[in-house]
Structures are given as structure tokens and as C-alpha cells.
Design a protein around this motif. Structure first.
Motif, PDB file in Angstrom:
ATOM      1  N   CYS A  98       7.726  -0.780  -4.469  1.00 28.13           N
ATOM      2  CA  CYS A  98       9.083  -0.243  -4.899  1.00 28.13           C
ATOM      3  C   CYS A  98       9.392  -0.567  -6.111  1.00 28.13           C
ATOM      4  CB  CYS A  98       9.851  -0.866  -3.929  1.00 28.13           C
ATOM      5  SG  CYS A  98      11.643  -0.405  -3.996  1.00 28.13           S
ATOM      6  N   LEU A  99       9.565   0.515  -7.101  1.00 28.41           N
ATOM      7  CA  LEU A  99      10.262   0.616  -8.348  1.00 28.41           C
ATOM      8  C   LEU A  99      11.541  -0.087  -8.556  1.00 28.41           C
ATOM      9  CD1 LEU A  99       8.761   4.185  -9.467  1.00 28.41           C
ATOM     10  CD2 LEU A  99       7.704   1.961  -9.386  1.00 28.41           C
ATOM     11  N   GLY A 100      11.830  -0.503  -9.504  1.00 25.43           N
ATOM     12  CA  GLY A 100      13.172  -1.337  -9.802  1.00 25.43           C
ATOM     13  C   GLY A 100      12.987  -2.793  -9.511  1.00 25.43           C
ATOM     14  N   SER A 101      13.922  -3.656  -9.476  1.00 19.61           N
ATOM     15  CA  SER A 101      14.174  -4.959  -9.391  1.00 19.61           C
ATOM     16  C   SER A 101      14.842  -5.478  -7.972  1.00 19.61           C
ATOM     17  CB  SER A 101      14.396  -5.772 -10.613  1.00 19.61           C
ATOM     18  OG  SER A 101      13.697  -5.218 -11.718  1.00 19.61           O
ATOM     19  N   PRO A 102      14.407  -5.101  -6.919  1.00 17.91           N
ATOM     20  CA  PRO A 102      15.273  -5.478  -5.898  1.00 17.91           C
ATOM     21  C   PRO A 102      15.001  -7.253  -5.524  1.00 17.91           C
ATOM     22  CG  PRO A 102      13.030  -4.443  -4.926  1.00 17.91           C
ATOM     23  CD  PRO A 102      13.297  -4.284  -6.546  1.00 17.91           C
ATOM     24  N   PRO A 103      15.933  -7.857  -5.141  1.00 21.63           N
ATOM     25  CA  PRO A 103      15.714  -9.365  -5.094  1.00 21.63           C
ATOM     26  C   PRO A 103      14.946  -9.697  -3.730  1.00 21.63           C
ATOM     27  CG  PRO A 103      17.881  -8.221  -4.274  1.00 21.63           C
ATOM     28  CD  PRO A 103      17.064  -7.250  -4.789  1.00 21.63           C
ATOM     29  N   GLU A 104      13.841 -10.452  -3.967  1.00 21.42           N
ATOM     30  CA  GLU A 104      13.109 -10.980  -2.976  1.00 21.42           C
ATOM     31  C   GLU A 104      14.044 -11.734  -1.800  1.00 21.42           C
ATOM     32  OE1 GLU A 104       8.981 -12.747  -3.791  1.00 21.42           O
ATOM     33  OE2 GLU A 104      10.214 -14.546  -3.356  1.00 21.42           O
ATOM     34  N   GLY A 105      13.468 -11.374  -0.511  1.00 18.28           N
ATOM     35  CA  GLY A 105      14.117 -11.760   0.796  1.00 18.28           C
ATOM     36  C   GLY A 105      15.322 -11.163   1.140  1.00 18.28           C
ATOM     37  N   LYS A 106      15.871 -10.147   0.381  1.00 14.41           N
ATOM     38  CA  LYS A 106      17.029  -9.499   0.560  1.00 14.41           C
ATOM     39  C   LYS A 106      16.619  -8.211   1.500  1.00 14.41           C
ATOM     40  CE  LYS A 106      19.669 -12.491  -1.225  1.00 14.41           C
ATOM     41  NZ  LYS A 106      20.633 -13.520  -0.440  1.00 14.41           N
ATOM     42  N   GLN A 107      17.715  -7.965   2.266  1.00 10.29           N
ATOM     43  CA  GLN A 107      17.468  -6.379   2.989  1.00 10.29           C
ATOM     44  C   GLN A 107      18.433  -5.728   2.031  1.00 10.29           C
ATOM     45  OE1 GLN A 107      19.198  -7.552   6.645  1.00 10.29           O
ATOM     46  NE2 GLN A 107      17.150  -7.258   7.568  1.00 10.29           N
ATOM     47  N   VAL A 108      17.731  -4.552   1.490  1.00 11.23           N
ATOM     48  CA  VAL A 108      18.338  -3.538   0.633  1.00 11.23           C
ATOM     49  C   VAL A 108      18.079  -1.998   0.887  1.00 11.23           C
ATOM     50  CG1 VAL A 108      17.804  -5.129  -1.358  1.00 11.23           C
ATOM     51  CG2 VAL A 108      15.974  -3.433  -0.624  1.00 11.23           C
ATOM     52  N   ARG A 109      18.707  -1.348   0.160  1.00  8.02           N
ATOM     53  CA  ARG A 109      18.563   0.309   0.456  1.00  8.02           C
ATOM     54  C   ARG A 109      17.549   0.781  -0.476  1.00  8.02           C
ATOM     55  NH1 ARG A 109      19.849   2.971   4.772  1.00  8.02           N
ATOM     56  NH2 ARG A 109      20.757   4.840   3.804  1.00  8.02           N
ATOM     57  N   VAL A 110      16.748   1.472  -0.093  1.00  8.18           N
ATOM     58  CA  VAL A 110      15.568   2.155  -0.920  1.00  8.18           C
ATOM     59  C   VAL A 110      15.486   3.645  -0.919  1.00  8.18           C
ATOM     60  CG1 VAL A 110      14.284   0.027  -1.481  1.00  8.18           C
ATOM     61  CG2 VAL A 110      13.585   1.550   0.482  1.00  8.18           C
ATOM     62  N   ARG A 111      15.091   4.323  -1.827  1.00 12.20           N
ATOM     63  CA  ARG A 111      15.132   5.668  -1.788  1.00 12.20           C
ATOM     64  C   ARG A 111      13.518   6.360  -1.840  1.00 12.20           C
ATOM     65  NH1 ARG A 111      19.549   8.980  -4.483  1.00 12.20           N
ATOM     66  NH2 ARG A 111      20.645   8.155  -2.771  1.00 12.20           N
ATOM     67  N   LEU A 112      13.186   6.957  -0.934  1.00 14.55           N
ATOM     68  CA  LEU A 112      11.750   7.482  -0.911  1.00 14.55           C
ATOM     69  C   LEU A 112      11.878   8.652  -2.311  1.00 14.55           C
ATOM     70  CD1 LEU A 112       9.021   7.746  -0.250  1.00 14.55           C
ATOM     71  CD2 LEU A 112       9.801   9.717   1.606  1.00 14.55           C
ATOM     72  N   ALA A 113      11.311   8.472  -3.285  1.00 15.82           N
ATOM     73  CA  ALA A 113      11.002   9.404  -4.527  1.00 15.82           C
ATOM     74  C   ALA A 113      10.043  10.243  -4.445  1.00 15.82           C
ATOM     75  CB  ALA A 113      10.940   8.515  -5.671  1.00 15.82           C
ATOM     76  N   GLU A 114       8.743   9.983  -3.894  1.00 15.94           N
ATOM     77  CA  GLU A 114       7.673  10.600  -3.641  1.00 15.94           C
ATOM     78  C   GLU A 114       6.788  10.408  -2.600  1.00 15.94           C
ATOM     79  OE1 GLU A 114       4.170  12.191  -6.632  1.00 15.94           O
ATOM     80  OE2 GLU A 114       5.116  10.295  -7.023  1.00 15.94           O
ATOM     81  N   SER A 115       6.019  11.416  -2.022  1.00 13.30           N
ATOM     82  CA  SER A 115       5.016  11.245  -0.972  1.00 13.30           C
ATOM     83  C   SER A 115       4.097  12.133  -1.086  1.00 13.30           C
ATOM     84  CB  SER A 115       5.892  11.373   0.578  1.00 13.30           C
ATOM     85  OG  SER A 115       5.027  10.852   1.446  1.00 13.30           O
ATOM     86  N   ASP A 116       3.004  11.696  -1.189  1.00 15.55           N
ATOM     87  CA  ASP A 116       1.699  12.734  -1.570  1.00 15.55           C
ATOM     88  C   ASP A 116       0.557  12.555  -0.563  1.00 15.55           C
ATOM     89  OD1 ASP A 116       0.078  14.308  -2.788  1.00 15.55           O
ATOM     90  OD2 ASP A 116       0.161  13.727  -4.867  1.00 15.55           O
ATOM     91  N   PRO A 117       0.370  13.254   0.252  1.00 20.03           N
ATOM     92  CA  PRO A 117      -0.845  12.797   0.873  1.00 20.03           C
ATOM     93  C   PRO A 117      -2.256  13.109   0.281  1.00 20.03           C
ATOM     94  CG  PRO A 117       0.832  14.282   2.073  1.00 20.03           C
ATOM     95  CD  PRO A 117       1.069  14.179   0.912  1.00 20.03           C
ATOM     96  N   ALA A 118      -2.214  13.929  -0.866  1.00 21.12           N
ATOM     97  CA  ALA A 118      -3.577  14.260  -1.579  1.00 21.12           C
ATOM     98  C   ALA A 118      -3.862  12.859  -2.092  1.00 21.12           C
ATOM     99  CB  ALA A 118      -3.206  15.457  -2.805  1.00 21.12           C
ATOM    100  N   THR A 119      -2.988  12.038  -2.871  1.00 17.65           N
ATOM    101  CA  THR A 119      -3.549  11.004  -3.266  1.00 17.65           C
ATOM    102  C   THR A 119      -3.147   9.646  -2.586  1.00 17.65           C
ATOM    103  OG1 THR A 119      -1.374  10.696  -4.436  1.00 17.65           O
ATOM    104  CG2 THR A 119      -3.022  11.586  -5.513  1.00 17.65           C
ATOM    105  N   ARG A 120      -2.635   9.898  -1.251  1.00 22.51           N
ATOM    106  CA  ARG A 120      -2.076   8.954  -0.212  1.00 22.51           C
ATOM    107  C   ARG A 120      -1.308   7.773  -0.815  1.00 22.51           C
ATOM    108  NH1 ARG A 120      -8.187   8.840   0.974  1.00 22.51           N
ATOM    109  NH2 ARG A 120      -8.205   6.738   0.067  1.00 22.51           N
ATOM    110  N   THR A 121      -0.237   8.349  -1.475  1.00 22.02           N
ATOM    111  CA  THR A 121       0.610   7.335  -2.027  1.00 22.02           C
ATOM    112  C   THR A 121       2.121   7.661  -1.568  1.00 22.02           C
ATOM    113  OG1 THR A 121       0.692   8.601  -4.011  1.00 22.02           O
ATOM    114  CG2 THR A 121      -0.853   6.721  -3.822  1.00 22.02           C
TER     115      THR A 121
END
Length: 520
Positions: free
Chosen positions: A484-507
Motif C-alpha cells: 500500500c502506498l502512503g504511510s498508514p499506521p501499523e496495527g491500525k484499521q484504515v481505509r485504502v483505495r484500489l488505484a490499479e489492478s493489472d492481471p498482465a503483471t499480476r499486480t
């Protein structure tokens, strides 16, 4: 947080993964012919133990049944019979089947099928411990005390007959309803005691969410859709695992005692009993190395893992303190982790960090030289693979060594000559297996998530970002482990956004949404 979640499925083609890894599409015909015509090379030397009411426990539909067990309470503790498919008895040394299995190393699993170590006519029929069929086996007899610690153990070639093919969920339901098969009546108590014995040794058992890719709907429909799940792990999984671990520890002890002393089979059995009895007093001291000069006439093959890197436990303690987890100074990492609720964010973080304690697993050949260590740090004892020879090459070699030692006969030349190559085949195939599993999961994740780009997800931050790597998160629905990009705090429950999903590179790429994170 609920970890077992069904999600929307998607069509996934694993053919590209097979091509990328150069996986064999079929088994050589001459090896298949050998497997089809296989006969028991030791048929005249087996002890008849078909009276033991053994049963197998495997995933539903499994046909390559390596192990069958019977465990019972005795006046002094427990009696365990563990029958292992005797693959060495039906594979001709140096033949086509032997050569091909050496090239493969182990069975490789993909969601849409497997690449078997042996032809399926052997692994799922002729050598499999299927119910109501006479089968050649290496039969382990392990007598344990009241704490389920081994007192005496032996292994011999036997003829066995399984009574039933059971699965984990079914056995768990039977255990919950107090209606276990008679062969398993003592398994819950035995398993719990063996788990406690592992914690006394310093064993570490991680209960991180284990992603699986499963077919969505019956295969007969022809719809090639797949879904991601986190399969629930039952108590029966843990109890049955303890049977295999105990057998592997006994096997390692047999090989080490022989290698260190050059003892005969009878002396080996006696020294094993003495060692095991001594181990029941308090926490046994770990065995770090063999004697300075082992006996090359008594080879061995161990599954080993080095001690945790310096500072890794200290780092975990700092993380635990930051998360508010109480960890007494004298308590082992394994016992601390065992006491956590695995569904909490703190447990997920600490178990994720604990993977740094369990690196460097390999195979150590005992050949007359003193290895750096014979210990498997995750188990807290020397250990050998001997319980899955239909699916793993090393088990055939290690089992044959143990059978020879117990019988007081020389280890076969084919074992001595092939031990180094077998260990190398296992190292190579282990690496392929891990990469293959990850590739299949990554492909499924990226395919399923394509239509959800731009969507926000709830996530637990397993590791915060540092200067060398991004943060790592776990999303329970769908079950995804990702960077995950950014600096989310370890051990916390957060909201994240899916920015990209690419089956060709499996990322897949997630971005931390700080402004959308709920308080706490």
C-alpha cells in the motif's frame, strides 16, 4: 474481524502461469508404465498389521493418501500407529520413475490441477492408502507418556489396511459432537498435549490468514470461474499436524543417534527411549550440532531452519509494546503468539512480523561432516520429512534411512548415492512451489479486482512503510494481502483505495486514504 469471506468470482486462466514456470504437461510414458506395473519389492518381508483400525484424514476429494493413523489412550499415556505409504518399495532405483521424480522434487499444486511427483496411477491408486485395500507401508509405532512425549518408537515395513477416508471438516464435526471414529478417540487430548509440548520447546506456529484460490461452482459446468477465500483452520488440522511433526522428530532422532554413534538398530532404539524420557523433564535443551565427526556410514536427511536473526525478537518486542500486547520477559515468542486472538489487528501485525524469525529453511545432509545446525527453529527440535512420500521426494530417502537403522542393516547404496541430489531437488522445488502459489494468488487477485478500481476497502496495516519498502495491508473482503502506498499506521484499521489492478503483471496497487480512516 471475520476472515472467512466468499467474494465475487472471475474467469482466470492459469495456463500462462504454467508456461512461465515451464511446468511439465505430462508424465513420461516409460515412467507411467513402471508405475502401472509396480510391485512391492518387500512383499515377503512385511509384518501383517492389517488388524490396526487405521483411518486417513485429508482434504475432501484427495486421492494421494500418504498417511493413516490410530491413536489410543493407554494406562501410561498414548499409543500412536502412523502408517506411511512405502513408496521406496514400488520405485525401482535408477529407473525411469526414479529419474523423473528426482527431476520434479515434489507435487506442485495449481488451482486448476496439479503437477504430480509420481504418475497418478501410483500416487492416487497403487501406493495410496485408500480405504479397504491392503497396502505396503512404513509403520511407525510411537509410545508416549502422560504428557504425550515419546518414550519408545520404531518403524518397520508392514502390510496395512485403512478403514475409512475422512476429511478435516467431518472429523471436526464429529469431535464437536463427541462421536469420533474409534481410531481417533484420543486425538484431541493427544493433539493438545503435543501443542503444549511444542510451546515448551519454543516452537512457533503462525496463524496468518492463508489465501486460497478455489473454483466457483462445479467443475462439470465448464465455467472457469475462481474465487479467493481464507480457509478456516480447524482444531483437527492442528492435532493431525502434531502427529506428523512428532513422527518427523522421531525420525530425526533416529538418524542423529546413528550418525553420531554408528550404533546398531537395537542400540538406536534404546538411546532414543532414553533421550525421549529425558526430554519430558522441564524444557529440553536444543540440540545444536552433531558430534565433531559423524559416521558417514549412517547418513541422514534433515529439514532444518537456522535460529532467528539477531535482533528479530527484540524488534518484535518493541512492536508488541507499541501495540499494547503484554509479553512477559521470560515468555517465548511462540507462547506469546499462541495466546493471541488471531482475528485481531495486533495479532495479524505480530504474526506478520514473526515471519522474520522463520527464514532460511533448507535440507541438511548428514554425511560424516558436522553441519552448522541440525535444529528446526520453528519446531524447536531436529526434524525430518518422512510423512508425505507420495508428494515429496525427501520423505522416500529419509524413511528408507530410518527403516535401515531400526532393522540394523546398511542403508541402501541408492540412498547414499542420491542423498545430495535429493536434497538439492527439494530446495529447487520448494522455491518453485512458493513462487507458483504466489503467482496464482496474484493473478486471481488482480483479475477479480479489475472492476473494483477506485473502490475503498477496509484494511489492517500489517507493516508500516520504511525507506526500502511500502506498507503491507490485509483486506478481509476480498481476502487480499498487498502493498500500500502512503504511510498508514501499523496495527491500525484504515481505509485504502484500489488505484490499479493489472492481471498482465499480476499486480494490485492500493493507496492509503488518511482522511477516510475511521477513528481508533
Amino acid at each position: 474481524m471475520e476472515l472467512h469471506q466468499r467474494i465475487v468470482s472471475a474467469p482466470v486462466d492459469f495456463g500462462a502461469v504454467r508456461t512461465e514456470f515451464g511446468l511439465a504437461s505430462g508424465y513420461p510414458s516409460e515412467a507411467v508404465s513402471e508405475a502401472r506395473d509396480a510391485v512391492d519389492a518387500f512383499a515377503g518381508d512385511r509384518v501383517d498389521r492389517r488388524e490396526i483400525p487405521l483411518v486417513t484424514i485429508d482434504p475432501p476429494g484427495a486421492m494421494d493418501l500418504d498417511q493413516a493413523l490410530y491413536v489410543a489412550r493407554t494406562p501410561t499415556g498414548f499409543l500412536l500407529y502412523y502408517a506411511i505409504a512405502d513408496v521406496a518399495a514400488v520405485v525401482v532405483p535408477g529407473g525411469p520413475l526414479d529419474r523423473e521424480s528426482l527431476a520434479r522434487g515434489q507435487t506442485l499444486y495449481l488451482p486448476d490441477g496439479l503437477i504430480p511427483l509420481h504418475p497418478q496411477v501410483l500416487s492416487e491408486d497403487r501406493a495410496s492408502l485408500l480405504p479397504d485395500r491392503d497396502r505396503p507401508a512404513a509403520l511407525w509405532t510411537i509410545e508416549c507418556d502422560e504428557l504425550a512425549e515419546p518414550v519408545r518408537y520404531s518403524v518397520t515395513r508392514a502390510l496395512v489396511r485403512s478403514r475409512a477416508r475422512l476429511d478435516y471438516a467431518g472429523v471436526q464435526a464429529d469431535a464437536d459432537a463427541n462421536r469420533l471414529h474409534p481410531a481417533l478417540a484420543a486425538l484431541p487430548e493427544f493433539g493438545r498435549l503435543r501443542i503444549e509440548a511444542g510451546l515448551r520447546r519454543g516452537a512457533i506456529n503462525l496463524r496468518l490468514p492463508a489465501q486460497s484460490v478455489v473454483r466457483d461452482g462445479p467443475e462439470q459446468t465448464g465455467i472457469n470461474h475462481w474465487q479467493l477465500v481464507v480457509e478456516p483452520r480447524t482444531a483437527v488440522d492442528d492435532w493431525n499436524e502434531q502427529v506428523s511433526l512428532l513422527t518427523g522428530m522421531c525420525a530425526a532422532r533416529i538418524m542423529l543417534d546413528a550418525h553420531n554413534s554408528g550404533a546398531s538398530g537395537k542400540t538406536i532404539a534404546a538411546s532414543a527411549a532414553e533421550t525421549s524420557a529425558a526430554d519430558t523433564a522441564a524444557t529440553p535443551a536444543p540440540v545444536e550440532t552433531t558430534a565433531a565427526n559423524g559416521n558417514p556410514e549412517y547418513p541422514g536427511l534433515l529439514r532444518t531452519m537456522p535460529p532467528a536473526p539477531a535482533g528479530a525478537v527484540d524488534s518484535m518486542r518493541r512492536t508488541a509494546a507499541a501495540l499494547g500486547v503484554d509479553w512477559p520477559a521470560r515468555e517465548s515468542a511462540g507462547r506469546m503468539l499462541a495466546g493471541l486472538d488471531p482475528n485481531t489487528p495486533a495479532a495479524l501485525v505480530l504474526m506478520s512480523e514473526a515471519t522474520s524469525l522463520l527464514r532460511g529453511a533448507s535440507y541438511t545432509v548428514l554425511n560424516g561432516q558436522a553441519p552448522d545446525s541440525v535444529q528446526h527453529s520453528a519446531i524447536g527440535a531436529p526434524y525430518a520429512h518422512v510423512t508425505a512420500p507420495l508428494r515429496r521426494l525427501a520423505d522416500r530417502y529419509a524413511t528408507e534411512i530410518c527403516l535401515s537403522h531400526h532393522a540394523g542393516i546398511e542403508v541402501p547404496q541408492w540412498v547414499r548415492d542420491g542423498l545430495k541430489a535429493a536434497a538439492e531437488a527439494m530446495r529447487r522445488s520448494d522455491a518453485i512451489s512458493a513462487k507458483l502459489e504466489r503467482a496464482c494468488i496474484d493473478l486471481t487477485e488482480s483479475t477479480i479486482l479489475v472492476p473494483r478500481v477506485g473502490t475503498d476497502f477496509d484494511a489492517t496495516v500489517l507493516r508500516e512503510a520504511n525507506h526500502t519498502r511500502p506498507a503491507e495491508i490485509f483486506i478481509p473482503t476480498p481476502p487480499v494481502l498487498a502493498k500500500c502506498l502512503g504511510s498508514p499506521p501499523e496495527g491500525k484499521q484504515v481505509r485504502v483505495r484500489l488505484a490499479e489492478s493489472d492481471p498482465a503483471t499480476r499486480t494490485v496497487t492500493f493507496v492509503y486514504q488518511a482522511e477516510a480512516t475511521p477513528p481508533g
